[in-house]
Design a protein around this motif. Structure first.
Motif, PDB file in Angstrom:
ATOM      1  N   LEU A   1      -6.904  23.155  -5.220  1.00 31.59           N
ATOM      2  CA  LEU A   1      -6.564  22.296  -4.076  1.00 31.59           C
ATOM      3  C   LEU A   1      -7.704  21.409  -3.574  1.00 31.59           C
ATOM      4  O   LEU A   1      -7.468  20.232  -3.299  1.00 31.59           O
ATOM      5  N   PRO A   2      -8.931  21.919  -3.454  1.00 31.08           N
ATOM      6  CA  PRO A   2     -10.002  21.043  -2.940  1.00 31.08           C
ATOM      7  C   PRO A   2     -10.315  19.849  -3.836  1.00 31.08           C
ATOM      8  O   PRO A   2     -10.986  18.916  -3.415  1.00 31.08           O
ATOM      9  N   PHE A   3      -9.823  19.870  -5.066  1.00 27.61           N
ATOM     10  CA  PHE A   3     -10.196  18.848  -6.038  1.00 27.61           C
ATOM     11  C   PHE A   3      -9.069  17.892  -6.425  1.00 27.61           C
ATOM     12  O   PHE A   3      -9.288  16.975  -7.202  1.00 27.61           O
ATOM     13  N   VAL A   4      -7.846  18.075  -5.894  1.00 28.01           N
ATOM     14  CA  VAL A   4      -6.711  17.292  -6.376  1.00 28.01           C
ATOM     15  C   VAL A   4      -6.837  15.798  -6.117  1.00 28.01           C
ATOM     16  O   VAL A   4      -6.235  14.997  -6.830  1.00 28.01           O
ATOM     17  N   PHE A   5      -7.622  15.401  -5.118  1.00 28.63           N
ATOM     18  CA  PHE A   5      -7.774  13.978  -4.824  1.00 28.63           C
ATOM     19  C   PHE A   5      -8.963  13.353  -5.548  1.00 28.63           C
ATOM     20  O   PHE A   5      -9.247  12.170  -5.361  1.00 28.63           O
TER      21      PHE A   5
ATOM     22  N   ALA B   1       0.830  -1.201   0.000  1.00 21.19           N
ATOM     23  CA  ALA B   1       0.000   0.000   0.000  1.00 21.19           C
ATOM     24  C   ALA B   1       0.866   1.253   0.000  1.00 21.19           C
ATOM     25  O   ALA B   1       0.610   2.199  -0.758  1.00 21.19           O
ATOM     26  N   LEU B   2       1.891   1.268   0.833  1.00 24.23           N
ATOM     27  CA  LEU B   2       2.775   2.430   0.887  1.00 24.23           C
ATOM     28  C   LEU B   2       3.532   2.597  -0.420  1.00 24.23           C
ATOM     29  O   LEU B   2       3.753   3.719  -0.884  1.00 24.23           O
ATOM     30  N   LEU B   3       3.881   1.497  -1.058  1.00 29.63           N
ATOM     31  CA  LEU B   3       4.525   1.536  -2.366  1.00 29.63           C
ATOM     32  C   LEU B   3       3.617   2.216  -3.388  1.00 29.63           C
ATOM     33  O   LEU B   3       4.055   3.086  -4.146  1.00 29.63           O
ATOM     34  N   ILE B   4       2.355   1.848  -3.411  1.00 34.80           N
ATOM     35  CA  ILE B   4       1.392   2.457  -4.341  1.00 34.80           C
ATOM     36  C   ILE B   4       1.284   3.957  -4.093  1.00 34.80           C
ATOM     37  O   ILE B   4       1.325   4.764  -5.030  1.00 34.80           O
ATOM     38  N   VAL B   5       1.159   4.345  -2.836  1.00 39.49           N
ATOM     39  CA  VAL B   5       1.009   5.763  -2.498  1.00 39.49           C
ATOM     40  C   VAL B   5       2.254   6.539  -2.905  1.00 39.49           C
ATOM     41  O   VAL B   5       2.165   7.587  -3.552  1.00 39.49           O
ATOM     42  N   LEU B   6       3.434   6.041  -2.539  1.00 42.48           N
ATOM     43  CA  LEU B   6       4.676   6.749  -2.869  1.00 42.48           C
ATOM     44  C   LEU B   6       4.889   6.857  -4.373  1.00 42.48           C
ATOM     45  O   LEU B   6       5.283   7.916  -4.876  1.00 42.48           O
TER      46      LEU B   6
ATOM     47  N   GLN C   1      -8.282   3.386   3.130  1.00 37.67           N
ATOM     48  CA  GLN C   1      -8.520   1.981   3.442  1.00 37.67           C
ATOM     49  C   GLN C   1      -7.669   1.496   4.608  1.00 37.67           C
ATOM     50  O   GLN C   1      -8.050   0.574   5.314  1.00 37.67           O
ATOM     51  N   LEU C   2      -6.511   2.119   4.818  1.00 37.25           N
ATOM     52  CA  LEU C   2      -5.616   1.700   5.885  1.00 37.25           C
ATOM     53  C   LEU C   2      -5.711   2.585   7.128  1.00 37.25           C
ATOM     54  O   LEU C   2      -4.966   2.397   8.081  1.00 37.25           O
ATOM     55  N   GLY C   3      -6.606   3.570   7.085  1.00 39.89           N
ATOM     56  CA  GLY C   3      -6.749   4.454   8.232  1.00 39.89           C
ATOM     57  C   GLY C   3      -5.692   5.539   8.288  1.00 39.89           C
ATOM     58  O   GLY C   3      -5.511   6.186   9.317  1.00 39.89           O
ATOM     59  N   TRP C   4      -4.969   5.747   7.190  1.00 44.91           N
ATOM     60  CA  TRP C   4      -3.993   6.826   7.108  1.00 44.91           C
ATOM     61  C   TRP C   4      -4.708   8.070   6.604  1.00 44.91           C
ATOM     62  O   TRP C   4      -5.691   7.986   5.868  1.00 44.91           O
ATOM     63  N   LEU C   5      -4.204   9.218   6.968  1.00 40.11           N
ATOM     64  CA  LEU C   5      -4.765  10.489   6.497  1.00 40.11           C
ATOM     65  C   LEU C   5      -3.759  11.143   5.568  1.00 40.11           C
ATOM     66  O   LEU C   5      -2.601  11.335   5.936  1.00 40.11           O
ATOM     67  N   ILE C   6      -4.185  11.476   4.356  1.00 35.17           N
ATOM     68  CA  ILE C   6      -3.322  12.168   3.409  1.00 35.17           C
ATOM     69  C   ILE C   6      -3.889  13.565   3.189  1.00 35.17           C
ATOM     70  O   ILE C   6      -5.088  13.725   2.960  1.00 35.17           O
ATOM     71  N   THR C   7      -3.028  14.560   3.298  1.00 36.54           N
ATOM     72  CA  THR C   7      -3.422  15.945   3.090  1.00 36.54           C
ATOM     73  C   THR C   7      -2.409  16.627   2.186  1.00 36.54           C
ATOM     74  O   THR C   7      -1.303  16.117   1.967  1.00 36.54           O
TER      75      THR C   7
ATOM     76  N   ALA D   1      -6.066  10.309  -6.629  1.00 39.53           N
ATOM     77  CA  ALA D   1      -7.296   9.663  -6.149  1.00 39.53           C
ATOM     78  C   ALA D   1      -6.983   8.254  -5.640  1.00 39.53           C
ATOM     79  O   ALA D   1      -7.497   7.832  -4.605  1.00 39.53           O
ATOM     80  N   ILE D   2      -6.105   7.555  -6.337  1.00 46.78           N
ATOM     81  CA  ILE D   2      -5.699   6.220  -5.896  1.00 46.78           C
ATOM     82  C   ILE D   2      -4.945   6.321  -4.574  1.00 46.78           C
ATOM     83  O   ILE D   2      -5.203   5.547  -3.642  1.00 46.78           O
ATOM     84  N   ALA D   3      -4.028   7.269  -4.476  1.00 45.29           N
ATOM     85  CA  ALA D   3      -3.258   7.442  -3.244  1.00 45.29           C
ATOM     86  C   ALA D   3      -4.184   7.703  -2.060  1.00 45.29           C
ATOM     87  O   ALA D   3      -4.024   7.095  -0.991  1.00 45.29           O
ATOM     88  N   ARG D   4      -5.145   8.574  -2.244  1.00 49.45           N
ATOM     89  CA  ARG D   4      -6.066   8.870  -1.139  1.00 49.45           C
ATOM     90  C   ARG D   4      -6.894   7.637  -0.765  1.00 49.45           C
ATOM     91  O   ARG D   4      -7.091   7.353   0.412  1.00 49.45           O
ATOM     92  N   ARG D   5      -7.368   6.921  -1.751  1.00 50.90           N
ATOM     93  CA  ARG D   5      -8.204   5.743  -1.480  1.00 50.90           C
ATOM     94  C   ARG D   5      -7.423   4.686  -0.699  1.00 50.90           C
ATOM     95  O   ARG D   5      -7.926   4.102   0.257  1.00 50.90           O
TER      96      ARG D   5
END
Length: 146
Positions: free
Chosen positions: A80-84, A36-41, A119-125, A111-115
């Motif tokens: 900014l409000p729409f980037v995810f 999951a972290l690999l996908i996000v990074l 799913q893992l309970g992490w918060l991305i901002t 959008a994939i990174a946020r999803r």
């Protein structure tokens, strides 16, 4: 993991003019879903290559927060409000900059990174500035729920 991701993207980053700096100490260890972290990074760093370059990208760990920040042109406040959101391009100005080739993209990476984070309970901002000495974009992944 951060070094692994950077090494797979270094040729693409070099071609775009993005200098990556992994500031996460080699001995740092976290219990997290590696895939999951690999996908996000990969999505966040790939996004910086496509939209922030030429620039510097710094990746560091601050407590339980993973910070991916660049000193590129930034994301306009109105976007900014729409980037995810899927199919959104937060840095439309970059694509029309003189000397830049149009970028063919789908607008799914953030959008994939946020999803994945959700799913893992992490918060991305994200925070971004388009002017001044703090120009650039910083994505923060709060891994506090590990």
């Amino acid at each position: 993991l951060v070094e692994d991701v950077c090494s797979t993207l270094v040729a693409r980053a070099d071609a775009a003019g993005l200098q990556m700096h992994n500031e996460v100490a080699e001995e740092t260890s976290l219990q997290a879903d590696r895939y999951a972290l690999l996908i996000v990074l990969r999505n966040l760093i790939g996004n910086a290559i496509d939209h922030a370059a030429p620039a510097h990208l710094n990746i560091r760990l601050l407590g339980q927060d993973l910070l991916i920040s660049d000193d590129g042109p930034g994301i306009d406040e109105a976007h900014l409000p729409f980037v995810f959101q899927r199919y959104q391009h937060g840095r439309l100005v970059d694509q029309s900059a003189p000397g830049r080739e149009p970028i063919l993209e789908h607008g799914l990476g953030l959008a994939i990174a946020r999803r994945v984070c959700e799913q893992l309970g992490w918060l991305i901002t994200v925070e971004s500035e388009t002017h001044g000495e703090h120009r650039g974009t910083c994505f923060r992944i709060d891994l506090g729920n590990l």
